[in-house]
Write a protein that holds these residues in place. Sequence first.
Motif, PDB file in Angstrom:
ATOM      1  N   ASN A 133      47.836  33.223  41.486  1.00 35.32           N
ATOM      2  CA  ASN A 133      47.438  33.049  40.014  1.00 35.32           C
ATOM      3  C   ASN A 133      48.469  33.728  39.017  1.00 35.32           C
ATOM      4  OD1 ASN A 133      44.736  31.723  40.851  1.00 35.32           O
ATOM      5  ND2 ASN A 133      44.307  33.682  41.626  1.00 35.32           N
ATOM      6  N   GLY A 156      44.854  35.486  35.739  1.00 34.67           N
ATOM      7  CA  GLY A 156      44.211  34.404  35.281  1.00 34.67           C
ATOM      8  C   GLY A 156      43.932  33.509  36.441  1.00 34.67           C
ATOM      9  N   THR A 157      44.138  32.228  36.203  1.00 37.18           N
ATOM     10  CA  THR A 157      43.938  31.161  37.135  1.00 37.18           C
ATOM     11  C   THR A 157      45.379  30.625  37.440  1.00 37.18           C
ATOM     12  OG1 THR A 157      43.961  29.470  35.286  1.00 37.18           O
ATOM     13  CG2 THR A 157      41.571  30.388  36.058  1.00 37.18           C
ATOM     14  N   VAL A 158      45.298  29.532  38.071  1.00 37.93           N
ATOM     15  CA  VAL A 158      46.393  29.040  38.796  1.00 37.93           C
ATOM     16  C   VAL A 158      47.496  28.571  37.562  1.00 37.93           C
ATOM     17  CG1 VAL A 158      45.801  26.713  38.887  1.00 37.93           C
ATOM     18  CG2 VAL A 158      47.448  27.567  40.415  1.00 37.93           C
ATOM     19  N   HIS A 160      46.941  29.696  33.987  1.00 39.83           N
ATOM     20  CA  HIS A 160      46.707  30.349  32.668  1.00 39.83           C
ATOM     21  C   HIS A 160      46.147  31.799  33.007  1.00 39.83           C
ATOM     22  CE1 HIS A 160      45.351  31.031  28.725  1.00 39.83           C
ATOM     23  NE2 HIS A 160      44.038  31.450  29.066  1.00 39.83           N
TER      24      HIS A 160
END
Length: 241
Positions: A133, A156-158, A160
């Motif tokens: 991430n 965050g995410t993958v 963002h």
Amino acid sequence: MPPKPAAEETEEKPHYLGHRQRLRDRLLQNGAGSLQDYELLELLLCLAIPRIDVKPIAKDLIRRFGSFAGVMAAEPDQLMEVSGIKESTAAAIKIVQGAALLMQRQDVLQKPVLSSWKSVLDYCHSVMAHDQNEQFRLLFLDGKNALIADEVQSRGTVNHAPVYIREVVKRTLTLGAVSIIMAHNHPTGDPTPSRDDIDMTRAVQRALAEVGVNVHDHIIIGRKGHASLRSLGYLDAVKAR
């Protein structure tokens, strides 16, 4: 009647013991570079799991996470999804990762950051390149470009990680930093900056300039390389007051 041979003389030693010794000999004589990724991992695993053949487990780990570095960066619960890996073995893997990162971080601490740029890039690559991430990290520097602190500001995410400009400014002033280096990773592997990356960098740079703090660079880390927004010409010509 002649005495019976001792049990240890009649039992055949497991085949993997000789293999392990040969790996140890190569390691001690020629260094870690003489071993394949899975062989180095095998030597680590046999310290945590001494009584079984760990070569298949080492190969399974490399297959699952892509490389030795990928295994080191994996989360403990992910490691324990691989057959044969228990909590104690996952902990041993994370200890090795932590020791390697500590050595690199201390190398960065010992020198002015801008005069040891390769060490900074190597360190950022080690701590971020294999994260699944995005993470947004700040390196805070004093007036002599020595590292005051290295902190992850958000995860965050993958694709963002949120960046809160107010919090960046607040933390920079709290630590008394004169300048900062921003860094984040692209889990996709491609370090090319996005439009959002460029806009966010300029927004942070302008906000910090208002309080007398310079942004030296924003580094984007991919699995096989990095991008410097300063080198690419994306940092505004803004100087701290």
